[in-house]
Design a protein around this motif. Structure first.
Motif, short mmCIF file in Angstrom:
data_model
loop_
_atom_site.label_atom_id
_atom_site.label_comp_id
_atom_site.label_asym_id
_atom_site.label_seq_id
_atom_site.Cartn_x
_atom_site.Cartn_y
_atom_site.Cartn_z
N ASP A 41 52.18 49.19 52.19
CA ASP A 41 53.40 49.85 52.65
C ASP A 41 54.49 49.88 51.58
N GLN A 75 54.98 42.40 53.40
CA GLN A 75 54.95 43.85 53.62
C GLN A 75 53.54 44.29 54.01
N ARG A 82 51.43 46.68 62.17
CA ARG A 82 51.92 47.98 62.67
C ARG A 82 50.76 48.88 63.07
N ILE A 239 64.67 45.46 48.12
CA ILE A 239 66.08 45.26 48.48
C ILE A 239 66.22 43.89 49.12
N SER B 354 47.36 46.86 71.64
CA SER B 354 48.08 47.50 70.52
C SER B 354 48.59 48.89 70.86
N VAL B 357 52.32 49.77 69.24
CA VAL B 357 52.62 49.46 67.84
C VAL B 357 52.75 50.76 67.06
N ASN B 358 52.55 50.72 65.76
CA ASN B 358 52.69 51.87 64.89
C ASN B 358 54.14 52.33 64.76
N ALA B 360 57.69 52.70 62.54
CA ALA B 360 57.84 53.20 61.17
C ALA B 360 57.84 52.05 60.16
N ALA B 361 57.39 52.37 58.96
CA ALA B 361 57.37 51.36 57.91
C ALA B 361 58.79 51.02 57.49
N SER B 362 58.99 49.78 57.07
CA SER B 362 60.33 49.39 56.65
C SER B 362 60.40 49.40 55.13
N VAL B 363 61.62 49.33 54.62
CA VAL B 363 61.81 49.30 53.17
C VAL B 363 61.41 47.91 52.68
N PRO B 364 60.69 47.84 51.54
CA PRO B 364 60.29 46.51 51.05
C PRO B 364 61.51 45.62 50.79
N ARG B 365 61.44 44.41 51.30
CA ARG B 365 62.59 43.51 51.19
C ARG B 365 62.18 42.21 50.51
N LEU B 366 63.13 41.62 49.87
CA LEU B 366 62.90 40.30 49.29
C LEU B 366 62.68 39.30 50.42
#
Lengths: 257, 464
Positions: A41, A75, A82, A239, B354, B357-358, B360-366
């Motif tokens: 992802d 991730q 998901r 981020i 399930s 589920v599915n 939306a993908a999230s923004v990659p985070r620390l």
């Protein structure tokens, strides 16, 4: 050159509607459909990996502290849950931050978390973790199984027999499970799995003492793949997790002083 | 033929059931004082209907019960007659309508009332003048129409009754004609799902016990399967014999199963894994395995969702993992709505279906790698700012602070007493600290904090 020839051959097979007949006979890591790889992802990384980390293989994510290993793994687990899969995390030294996992989008109900402990020494903790991975992989049904050995001292890592990784590889071969190893340095060197070697630095924002904070991280990922098929480098920007830095201050529970 | 046995007020329901079961295995309970027996085939054992009725009455009297008995071709007719007449009433098959003709309509209200045998207040006493059923609306309507007896209602045209009174009216009319609306549903006695084995020689260790458990689980599993039941709780009782050979102790374990299951191998494995964690203290000379039964599982699989491991597989896996990693160390995490740093809870791993589920993908985070027990550190502070971090623990490198942010002061739970910390959740409920994020010269970024009451510094985690 060989890759191009292979791509042309596959296109020709698809034109003649023979692709399913032949491509399903190919090893998992040669296939291109969703069932062959588990997406991380992270768009740039998935594009470079042609879908993600291969299923049925042992892959590694390695790098030093603060290089973004945990972020990429969380991730990947989030992407797996998901899709409706269940995932497992064998946490050798109990390092998972639940808030980070939730912020990454992991459906925590679908994540089996095994929390190891350092009591008894590193060797005992590593042994327990390896046994736990073995049990989870043999049970089957998991989309993604992660073994976190990132904080294990190099001495203890060197004591792990190399046959351990062959055995893990043997268990998952042909299954839909992607096994991922987090470590400071490459360990398993799987013949068909990928190794993502991470290097990065945390990115700061703000000059003044009061406004400065961690904004994210810039990660360089070097990919080492079997037969050098996907070898290359890709940059990934992470981020910061809002709940760590921004939200608390907005709500007054925390306060910069 | 059916026999209705109607006991006097204050009779024991269990005794009534025992009497009925002495005559026929096919009995149906109607409240706590009434039982209907299916007499099919009993004439060869006891004789004609009158003999059966006399025998029933004598047996009941021997056990201290005063009963009314009615025998008829249908259950409804038998029940109506038993409610109306004392003593023994026998109606030949086919003569039910004539026998019921003169009976009052109020009986319909009494026998159509659903009777729960488990309800101690259930009353259908024919002599009870305060019976609330007498004030039934339908009964009032019928009386207003001038109907008094069952034959009056039975004689009405069914379509007219249906048009005016609906389905309830039709049901009452069928009762008035002595017709059964449903077949007899036999009451099954509560079964004990238990197996026991006395051992000639006491056994020690889990390996020989596994063979004993396998031998006990197989028939138990077959019994559960025959009754379409699953085990909700598995009880293992081991009688121990001490060295003197006289002192006897019982080592008892109960396993709450996450889903009804009856697979013998799974049950044996779960019992053994639990006994591995809680071994008996002496040799075993008697093994008893019992289960609390529950209705079996009905599973609808889907072609559109990814199949999850079965509850049997998951519970076996969880038992093995718990035995390996320790109690409370395997499962799913739950976030807690709190400002307390690092707080979470653990729950059992039971992934749901399930379908939802599915997202939306999230923004990659620390992410943070959190030390469950914060690592003590020595931090040199100049002008209120950390400039150097020294960590004594092996594997964590200290160094010069290159970038920093903070402090962020946070506190909470100061009004709560400090309980002893558990090794599984070593997070104190009260905290008062200043947090800093620092990047050291080697590029590692840490979250550190200073406890304000002790002025001690700790490393909370690594940003990764």
């Amino acid at each position: 050159m060989a890759n191009q020839a292979l791509a042309r051959l596959e296109t020709a097979l698809r034109d003649r509607k023979l692709d399913r007949t032949l491509t399903t006979a190919l090893p998992v890591w040669e296939r291109r459909d969703d069932s062959a790889a588990i997406a991380t992802d992270v768009a740039a990384l998935d594009a470079c990996l042609r879908g993600g980390l291969p299923r049925g293989q042992l892959s590694e994510i390695v790098g030093p502290s603060s290089s973004g290993r945990t972020a990429i793994v969380l991730q990947t687990i989030a992407a797996s849950t998901r899709r409706g899969e269940i995932a497992a995390l064998v946490d050798t030294f109990d390092r998972l931050d639940v808030a980070s996992a939730a912020a990454a989008g992991i459906d925590l109900e679908r994540l089996l978390w095994m929390r190891g402990e350092a009591a008894g020494g590193s060797d005992a903790a590593v042994n327990r973790a390896l046994k736990a991975v073995n049990l989870v992989l043999q049970a089957g049904g998991f989309g993604c199984v992660v073994l976190d050995l990132a904080d294990v001292p190099p001495v203890a890592l060197r004591r792990i027999p190399f046959t351990t990784w062959l055995r893990v590889q043997r268990i998952i071969e042909g299954s839909d499970t992607a096994c991922v190893l987090i470590a400071a340095q490459p360990l398993a060197r799987s013949a068909r799995g990928l190794t993502l070697s991470l290097a990065g630095r945390v990115r700061w924002t703000g000059d003044a003492d009061r406004s400065r904070h961690v904004a994210g991280a810039d990660i360089d990922v070097r990919i080492v793949s079997p037969r050098r098929r996907f070898d290359g480098e890709v940059s990934v920007a992470l981020i910061t997790n809002d709940s760590h830095y921004n939200e608390p201050r907005r709500h007054g529970g925390h306060g910069a002083i | 033929m059916f026999a209705d046995v109607y006991a006097a007020q204050g009779s024991s329901f269990e005794t009534l059931l025992d009497v009925a079961r002495d005559f026929s295995p096919r009995i149906e309970t109607c409240g706590r004082r009434e039982v209907v027996l299916d007499l099919a085939g009993l004439t060869r054992l006891f004789g004609d209907a009158k003999t059966i009725a006399d025998e029933l009455r004598r047996t009941a009297a021997d056990r201290g019960l005063r009963v009314r008995i009615a025998i008829a071709g249908t259950r409804t007719a038998a029940r109506l007659l038993a409610h109306h007449r004392a003593g023994v009433t026998i109606v030949d098959a086919g003569n039910e309508a004539a026998a019921l003709a003169a009976l009052p309509l109020v009986l319909l209200a009494r026998i159509s009332h659903p009777n729960d045998p488990n309800d101690p207040n259930a009353s259908n006493d024919p002599n009870d003048s305060n019976d609330p059923n007498d004030s039934n609306d339908l009964l009032t309507t019928l009386r207003r129409w001038g109907l008094r007896t069952l034959s009056d209602l039975a004689a009405l045209p069914a379509d007219e009754v249906a048009a005016r009174l609906g389905q309830t009216g039709i049901a009452w009319q069928r009762l008035a004609r002595g017709e059964d609306s449903a077949p007899l549903v036999p009451s099954v006695p509560e079964e004990r799902f238990e197996q026991a084995l006395d051992l000639e020689w006491p056994i020690e260790g889990l390996e020989p016990l596994s063979f004993v458990l396998a031998r006990l689980m197989e028939p138990l599993s077959a019994h559960l399967e025959r009754r379409d039941r699953g085990a909700a709780v598995l009880h293992v009782r081991l009688q121990l014999v001490k060295r003197d050979g006289v002192t006897r102790e019982v080592h008892e374990r109960s396993l709450q199963l996450p889903a009804p299951m009856r697979d013998a191998r799974t049950l044996r494995t779960l019992a053994l894994l639990d006994l591995e964690s809680h071994p008996p203290s002496a040799a075993i000379d008697r093994v008893v395995v019992a289960v609390d039964p529950t209705p079996g599982r009905v599973i609808q699989f889907s072609l559109l969702t990814r199949p999850l491991p079965s509850p049997e597989q998951l519970s076996t896996l969880m038992a093995r993992l718990t035995a390996l990693m320790g109690e409370g160390r395997c499962g799913s995490a739950i976030t807690v709505d709190s400002w307390q740093p690092g707080v979470f809870e653990m729950t059992s791993f039971t992934p749901r279906d399930s379908r939802d589920v599915n997202s939306a993908a999230s923004v990659p985070r620390l992410a943070m790698r959190r030390f469950r027990f914060p690592v003590p550190a020595r931090i040199r502070v100049e002008g209120g700012i950390p400039v150097r971090v020294i960590i004594d623990r092996r594997g964590l490198s200290g160094g010069k602070v290159e970038k920093y942010a903070g402090p962020w002061r946070t506190s909470g739970g100061w009004w709560m007493p400090v309980p002893p910390l558990s090794p599984i959740q070593p997070i104190p409920p009260n905290w008062d600290r200043d947090e800093w994020d620092v990047t050291l010269s080697d590029g590692a970024t840490y979250r550190v904090f200073r406890e304000r009451d002790t002025d001690a510094w700790f490393i909370e985690g690594v940003v990764d």
